[in-house]
Design a protein around this motif. Structure first.
Motif, PDB file in Angstrom:
ATOM      1  N   ALA A  18      -5.392  43.354  29.739  1.00  0.00           N
ATOM      2  CA  ALA A  18      -5.641  43.085  28.206  1.00  0.00           C
ATOM      3  C   ALA A  18      -7.095  42.649  28.059  1.00  0.00           C
ATOM      4  O   ALA A  18      -7.811  43.117  27.096  1.00  0.00           O
ATOM      5  CB  ALA A  18      -4.745  42.058  27.768  1.00  0.00           C
ATOM      6  N   ARG A  19      -7.667  41.912  29.013  1.00  0.00           N
ATOM      7  CA  ARG A  19      -8.986  41.581  28.782  1.00  0.00           C
ATOM      8  C   ARG A  19      -9.986  42.768  28.933  1.00  0.00           C
ATOM      9  O   ARG A  19     -10.824  42.749  28.227  1.00  0.00           O
ATOM     10  CB  ARG A  19      -9.463  40.386  29.906  1.00  0.00           C
ATOM     11  N   THR A  39     -12.001  36.756  20.259  1.00  0.00           N
ATOM     12  CA  THR A  39     -10.587  37.451  20.548  1.00  0.00           C
ATOM     13  C   THR A  39      -9.731  36.388  20.373  1.00  0.00           C
ATOM     14  O   THR A  39      -9.512  35.363  20.626  1.00  0.00           O
ATOM     15  CB  THR A  39     -10.609  37.609  21.902  1.00  0.00           C
ATOM     16  N   LEU A  50       0.285  37.837  23.384  1.00  0.00           N
ATOM     17  CA  LEU A  50       1.168  37.596  24.579  1.00  0.00           C
ATOM     18  C   LEU A  50       2.552  37.256  24.406  1.00  0.00           C
ATOM     19  O   LEU A  50       2.846  36.124  23.994  1.00  0.00           O
ATOM     20  CB  LEU A  50       0.518  36.603  25.364  1.00  0.00           C
ATOM     21  N   ILE A  87      -5.141  39.500  21.026  1.00  0.00           N
ATOM     22  CA  ILE A  87      -4.259  39.888  22.202  1.00  0.00           C
ATOM     23  C   ILE A  87      -3.163  38.962  22.208  1.00  0.00           C
ATOM     24  O   ILE A  87      -3.007  37.767  22.106  1.00  0.00           O
ATOM     25  CB  ILE A  87      -4.856  39.517  23.718  1.00  0.00           C
ATOM     26  N   THR A 119     -10.980  47.944  22.533  1.00  0.00           N
ATOM     27  CA  THR A 119      -9.554  48.036  21.729  1.00  0.00           C
ATOM     28  C   THR A 119      -9.215  46.727  20.809  1.00  0.00           C
ATOM     29  O   THR A 119      -9.656  45.808  21.225  1.00  0.00           O
ATOM     30  CB  THR A 119      -8.503  48.115  22.700  1.00  0.00           C
ATOM     31  N   VAL A 155      -4.105  44.276  21.333  1.00  0.00           N
ATOM     32  CA  VAL A 155      -3.346  44.475  22.653  1.00  0.00           C
ATOM     33  C   VAL A 155      -2.109  43.582  22.571  1.00  0.00           C
ATOM     34  O   VAL A 155      -2.209  42.322  22.332  1.00  0.00           O
ATOM     35  CB  VAL A 155      -4.354  44.259  23.871  1.00  0.00           C
ATOM     36  N   THR A 156      -0.891  44.082  22.834  1.00  0.00           N
ATOM     37  CA  THR A 156       0.265  43.417  22.995  1.00  0.00           C
ATOM     38  C   THR A 156       0.726  43.571  24.589  1.00  0.00           C
ATOM     39  O   THR A 156       0.994  44.400  25.158  1.00  0.00           O
ATOM     40  CB  THR A 156       1.379  43.996  22.124  1.00  0.00           C
ATOM     41  N   VAL A 157       0.927  42.183  25.165  1.00  0.00           N
ATOM     42  CA  VAL A 157       1.580  42.201  26.583  1.00  0.00           C
ATOM     43  C   VAL A 157       2.967  41.511  26.540  1.00  0.00           C
ATOM     44  O   VAL A 157       2.944  40.424  26.012  1.00  0.00           O
ATOM     45  CB  VAL A 157       0.567  41.282  27.309  1.00  0.00           C
ATOM     46  N   SER A 166      -1.152  42.195  34.057  1.00  0.00           N
ATOM     47  CA  SER A 166      -1.334  43.015  32.608  1.00  0.00           C
ATOM     48  C   SER A 166      -2.228  42.181  31.619  1.00  0.00           C
ATOM     49  O   SER A 166      -2.699  42.520  30.855  1.00  0.00           O
ATOM     50  CB  SER A 166       0.022  42.781  31.956  1.00  0.00           C
ATOM     51  N   CYS A 167      -2.256  40.643  31.866  1.00  0.00           N
ATOM     52  CA  CYS A 167      -3.260  39.971  31.229  1.00  0.00           C
ATOM     53  C   CYS A 167      -4.536  40.327  31.581  1.00  0.00           C
ATOM     54  O   CYS A 167      -5.600  40.544  30.505  1.00  0.00           O
ATOM     55  CB  CYS A 167      -3.070  38.512  31.272  1.00  0.00           C
TER      56      CYS A 167
END
Length: 467
Positions: free
Chosen positions: A297-298, A368, A59, A57, A305, A308-310, A293-294
């Motif tokens: 992502a979780r 992760t 961020l 992930i 997935t 994941v780009t936030v 958004s976070c």
């Protein structure tokens, strides 16, 4: 351009004629544009690397947060460098953070800080491209534009080399397409072909009406009817011989199959349904775009997935206390510290600890990798606007989970936070580290334009941060 197209494609290939689009049904099936797939050649056959992380992930803190006011404070530096904020102790021995991040201080025993990141790109688009791909741009220019000659996003490389099987997308990005004037390069698959573009969602997850129309069929069109149209599509393509003569058309074939799988995926729909989360947890993340958004992502990582780009913000910001990125120069009679004290730091202090604690409590943090970073830091010397300017010469990146050490600092800056004092790390090395932790050989070779062989990362994994 409809929502599925904008979500999955990114931009259209203007070199393909409307006649050809119609011929292959590109304007008839969901309005999808023609992706440009350049088939990658065989990858290197190096020894298999043990995957420590199942997912990433990323961020992305667009605009450039100040390292010296958050994670690499210099309380003994002269006035005009050290800033007005005081450091406080954290849950990790010897690590201090800003007094405006008290909740972040409590989770520092879960993270690694790299305090010696550096490069030479001083403009947002060029520095961000470097951050999002791990490859230095050809020029450091505010006018740097997206091009198929530039490298693909991390998630697209992962989708090309280590895709997940099934109905979930390998790579997802949201909730913005970031830009500084022009669209920032490095957000899509570039020369790998649009079939490897991240699944892009540009809706606000905090909105009560948050939904995914790109996962909904057009009115009066059933999934079965869509499959029939897909089979007809294949016949037309075969008869026109486009698939034998055009790499772009071959990419379209894979792209359609991927789009259909997502349209039919109850699992993906469920992952995007934030209403399933307890109200108390949604409140803890923050009922705002970044917080939700976070949380999303979780949920995506939980559903399978891989990348994941936030994006923290869609623009560099820096002049508002209610929105925007970290670009706090003090322009237009604004001041950095009142802005970050009211907006950026409270948002970070709420969301980042909640996010890491949530991952950890669910047993997801171990598998992760979380990357928290911007494109550069801010100048050690406070400017005449009582603010800080761009500073790529030294800044801090935060890593957590996915095989990295906990409560650890790698590298160090000098006494004013201006330059690395030990163990300097470039974005190239961080890219190699991300791939390495995912079990991907960072020196895997793919083919760029004109069949040119290139490595997915030119740096070396930072082994010192790996647990």
């Amino acid at each position: 351009m409809n929502s599925l197209n904008s979500a999955c494609c990114g931009f259209s290939d203007s070199s393909i004629s409307r006649r050809h689009l119609l011929k292959v049904g590109g304007m008839g099936l969901l309005g999808l544009t023609m992706p440009a797939l350049l088939e990658a050649e065989a990858i290197s056959k190096a020894a298999k690397i043990k995957a420590r992380a199942k997912s990433v992930i990323f961020l992305y803190q667009f605009g450039g947060p100040s390292h010296i006011d958050m994670f690499d404070m210099k309380p003994n530096a002269p006035e005009g460098i050290r800033g007005p904020h005081k450091p406080i102790a954290s849950s990790a021995d010897g690590i201090t953070v800003s007094e405006h991040l008290p909740r972040v201080a409590k989770i520092m025993d879960k993270v690694t800080l790299i305090r010696s990141m550096h490069h030479t790109m001083k403009n947002h688009n060029s520095a961000s491209y470097y951050a999002l791909t791990g490859h230095a741009p050809p020029v450091d220019d505010i006018r740097l534009r997206d091009s198929l000659e530039l490298f693909p996003a991390y998630g697209s490389v992962v989708d090309r080399l280590a895709p997940i099987t099934g109905e979930m997308p390998t790579s997802v990005a949201f909730p913005y397409v970031i830009r500084d004037g022009s669209v920032t390069p490095g957000q899509h698959a570039s020369f790998l072909g649009k079939v490897h573009d991240p699944f892009l969602v540009t809706q606000d997850p905090s909105s009560p009406s948050f939904a995914l129309p790109e996962l909904s069929l057009p009115a009066h069109v059933s999934y079965e009817r869509l499959e029939q149209r897909r089979e007809l599509q294949k016949v037309i393509d075969a008869q026109s011989r486009l698939l034998e003569t055009s790499a772009t058309a071959r990419g379209l074939d894979e792209y359609y199959d991927k789009a259909l799988a997502m349209l039919h995926s109850a699992r993906l729909r469920k992952a995007f349904d934030l209403s399933e989360e307890p109200a108390k947890l949604r409140d803890a993340y923050g009922r705002n775009t970044y917080g939700q958004s976070c949380l999303l992502a979780r949920r995506l990582v939980e559903a399978g997935t891989k990348f994941v780009t936030v994006y923290f913000s869609g623009n560099i910001g820096g002049q508002s206390t209610t929105e925007g990125g970290w670009d706090t120069h003090g322009f237009n009679n604004t001041r950095m510290y009142p802005i970050i004290e009211k907006y950026h730091l409270p948002l970070t202090n709420q969301t980042l600890p909640t996010f890491l604690e949530d991952l950890d409590s669910r047993g997801l943090l171990e598998s992760t990798l979380v990357v928290w970073m911007g494109e550069f830091g801010r100048t050690p010397k406070i400017n005449q606007n009582i603010s800080r300017d761009h500073w790529p010469d030294c800044y801090t990146v935060l890593l957590a989970g996915g095989g990295v050490k906990r409560g650890f600092v790698y590298g160090a800056s000098d006494k004013s936070g201006a330059y690395p004092a030990e163990n300097p790390v470039r974005p190239d090395d961080l890219a190699a580290t991300i791939f390495y932790l995912l079990g991907i050989d960072p020196h895997t070779e793919v083919r760029a334009l004109a069949d040119r062989p290139v490595l997915i990362a030119n740096g070396k994994p930072v082994m010192g941060v790996i647990a």
